[in-house]
Design an enzyme around this catalytic site. Structure first.
Site, PDB file in Angstrom:
ATOM      1  N   ARG A   1      65.549  33.164  54.465  1.00 23.72           N
ATOM      2  CA  ARG A   1      66.427  34.303  54.164  1.00 23.72           C
ATOM      3  C   ARG A   1      67.260  33.984  52.930  1.00 23.72           C
ATOM      4  NH1 ARG A   1      70.934  34.189  56.488  1.00 23.72           N
ATOM      5  NH2 ARG A   1      70.187  33.993  58.641  1.00 23.72           N
TER       6      ARG A   1
ATOM      7  N   TYR B   1      69.020  59.684  43.574  1.00 21.18           N
ATOM      8  CA  TYR B   1      67.945  59.573  44.572  1.00 21.18           C
ATOM      9  C   TYR B   1      68.463  59.962  45.968  1.00 21.18           C
ATOM     10  CZ  TYR B   1      64.469  57.349  47.587  1.00 21.18           C
ATOM     11  OH  TYR B   1      63.526  57.101  48.541  1.00 21.18           O
TER      12      TYR B   1
ATOM     13  N   ASP C   1      70.436  52.780  38.088  1.00 12.04           N
ATOM     14  CA  ASP C   1      69.172  52.746  38.833  1.00 12.04           C
ATOM     15  C   ASP C   1      68.069  53.025  37.813  1.00 12.04           C
ATOM     16  OD1 ASP C   1      66.873  53.339  40.290  1.00 12.04           O
ATOM     17  OD2 ASP C   1      67.980  54.270  41.939  1.00 12.04           O
TER      18      ASP C   1
ATOM     19  N   LYS D   1      58.072  51.259  43.192  1.00 13.01           N
ATOM     20  CA  LYS D   1      57.534  52.267  42.281  1.00 13.01           C
ATOM     21  C   LYS D   1      56.770  51.596  41.128  1.00 13.01           C
ATOM     22  CE  LYS D   1      59.860  54.719  45.215  1.00 13.01           C
ATOM     23  NZ  LYS D   1      61.235  55.147  45.010  1.00 13.01           N
TER      24      LYS D   1
HETATM   25  C1  LIG Z   1      62.440  55.094  45.801  1.00  7.89           C
HETATM   26  C2  LIG Z   1      63.731  55.019  45.097  1.00  7.89           C
HETATM   27  C3  LIG Z   1      64.820  54.320  45.632  1.00  7.89           C
HETATM   28  C4  LIG Z   1      64.761  53.665  47.009  1.00  7.89           C
HETATM   29  O1  LIG Z   1      63.857  52.622  47.023  1.00  7.89           O
HETATM   30  P1  LIG Z   1      63.032  52.179  48.339  1.00  7.89           P
HETATM   31  O2  LIG Z   1      62.219  51.050  47.840  1.00  7.89           O
HETATM   32  O3  LIG Z   1      62.239  53.367  48.777  1.00  7.89           O
HETATM   33  O4  LIG Z   1      64.039  51.778  49.368  1.00  7.89           O
HETATM   34  C5  LIG Z   1      65.990  54.261  44.891  1.00  7.89           C
HETATM   35  N1  LIG Z   1      66.107  54.885  43.704  1.00  7.89           N
HETATM   36  C6  LIG Z   1      65.084  55.566  43.159  1.00  7.89           C
HETATM   37  C7  LIG Z   1      65.268  56.225  41.836  1.00  7.89           C
HETATM   38  C8  LIG Z   1      63.869  55.673  43.827  1.00  7.89           C
HETATM   39  O5  LIG Z   1      62.861  56.377  43.279  1.00  7.89           O
END
Ligand SMILES: *Cc1c(COP(=O)(O)O)cnc(C)c1O
Length: 403
Positions: A56, A108, A180, A205
């Site tokens: 962890r 998001y 982000d 992503k």
């Molecule tokens: C998908 C996404 C998240 C969250 O990420 P997860 O891996 O699904 O927890 C946060 N910000 C953006 C812009 C996203 O597309």
């Protein structure tokens, strides 16, 4: 600590994506970073170990991923998490009761949910504003504002925030600025160089890129902030498995190649849709007509692979188009090699009441494409047939039937 030293960012992006943190393993020479599938590590005497004591806290596969990601964001440090939301939750543990956070309005959905439905109960307060306007950010800053949370480009309207301006406002008020960067990926945008303090990713992503793993990361330069976050990463425990880190690392090796293709295909498709008689509006930061195009062109190295568009006849027609698409698969998420399509009104943004959706500019006929790296002629042909009039499709079928 035996943690691998971060290599300097002297090499080009595509080279760093393949090599930083990924030197051949010392015991066997394995070219690929092994999956260190172990929870614990033998100590030679109590408290004496080789830099790893419990997975962890640290794991060598994660160390490699963190080094690679830090390098791509031109950051001094990176911490990897079990998901983008795991990263977001851990980042928010930097704050406490009474702190005020300014956030992009069309952030998001999961981030909005975390802020509104979880963290408000812990006494954090939030202002959601159109961060593409510096004036709007300035207007809601208070003496208690500790963070300006930005997404650029946003989902699904691809709104652009001037990161340098937003970070400047945050810093003048003694607050941090987090970006982000999921939609752009570090290949197209490096917010730390524009003045941001923290960069957050859903590695699910573009970074991992193959729709086969969920993960997150935070990259940053400031040492004391890193140490606090490292403590929180271990304390809260939203850490990724060694296998997840391996998958993300494998994806990252081809990030440069993939992002170029995503952008090339997205540009082609945005231009095709722009001239289509059934389309009212196309949202793509690469189009000169897009609000924020100039800022995007200045702060990004490319416009990434998400294209949204409104069909003129609303939800019914949007549904019909989705029902007819063959290569584009109907799914949430984005950033993988395969093309995906979704209807924000019914899928990703359904939890927002209809009235608020309209106010936010989310038309019911809005379709979001995550343009993959398939052959672009095939993608355009798929859209063309899905958006054609019923009658013309029938005619075409009749004509070509004998073949
Ligand atoms: C998908 C996404 C998240 C969250 O990420 P997860 O891996 O699904 O927890 C946060 N910000 C953006 C812009 C996203 O597309």
């Amino acid at each position: 600590m035996a943690r691998r030293k971060l290599q300097r960012h002297s090499q080009q992006f595509a080279t760093r994506a393949i090599h930083v943190g990924q030197e051949p393993e010392s015991a066997t020479g394995a070219i690929t970073v092994p999956i260190y599938q172990t929870s614990t590590f033998a100590q030679t005497a109590p408290g004496v170990h080789k830099g790893y004591d419990y997975s962890r806290t640290d794991n060598p596969t994660r160390t490699a991923l963190q080094a690679a990601l830090a390098s791509l964001e031109s950051a001094a440090y990176c911490l990897a998490f079990s998901s983008g939301m795991g990263a977001a939750t851990t980042a928010m543990l930097l704050f406490k009761h009474g702190d005020h956070i300014v956030s992009s309005r069309d952030v998001y959905g999961g981030t909005y949910r975390l802020f509104k439905r979880v963290l408000e109960d812990f006494g954090l307060t939030f202002s959601f504003v159109e961060t593409s306007s510096a004036k709007e950010i300035e207007r809601v800053m208070t003496g208690r504002t500790r963070l300006v949370w930005i997404e650029s480009p946003t989902n699904p309207l691809l709104r652009i925030t001037d990161i340098r301006a937003a970070a400047g406002i945050a810093h003048r008020h003694g607050a941090l600025c987090l970006v982000d960067n999921t939609f752009a990926s570090p290949f197209f945008q490096r917010p730390l160089a524009l003045g941001a303090d923290l960069v957050l990713h859903s590695t699910t992503k573009y970074l991992a890129g193959h729709a086969d793993v969920v993960g997150g990361a935070i990259c940053l330069n400031e040492r004391s902030l890193y140490e606090r976050l490292k403590f929180l990463q271990n304390a809260a425990g939203a850490t990724p498995s060694p296998f997840d880190c391996f998958l993300a690392l494998r994806g990252i090796k081809t990030l440069a190649l993939r992002m170029r293709e995503h952008e090339k295909n997205a540009t082609h498709i945005a231009n095709f849709l722009k001239d289509h008689p059934r389309v009212r509006r196309v949202y793509y930061p690469g189009l000169s007509s897009h609000p924020g195009h100039e800022i995007a062109a200045a702060q990004m190295d490319g416009f990434s692979g998400i294209v949204s568009f409104e069909v003129k006849r609303g939800l019914a027609e949007a549904r019909r188009v989705l029902g007819r698409l063959k290569i584009f698969k109907i799914a949430e998420s984005l950033g993988g090699v395969e093309s995906l399509v979704e209807l924000p009104a019914i899928m990703t943004h359904a939890s927002i009441p209809a009235e608020e959706r309209t106010r936010a500019g989310l038309d019911d006929g809005l379709i979001r494409l995550s343009v993959g790296i398939e052959n672009v002629e095939d993608l355009v042909a798929d859209l063309k047939q899905a958006m054609g009039r019923k009658v013309s499709i029938r005619l075409k079928t009749a004509v070509s039937a004998p073949a």
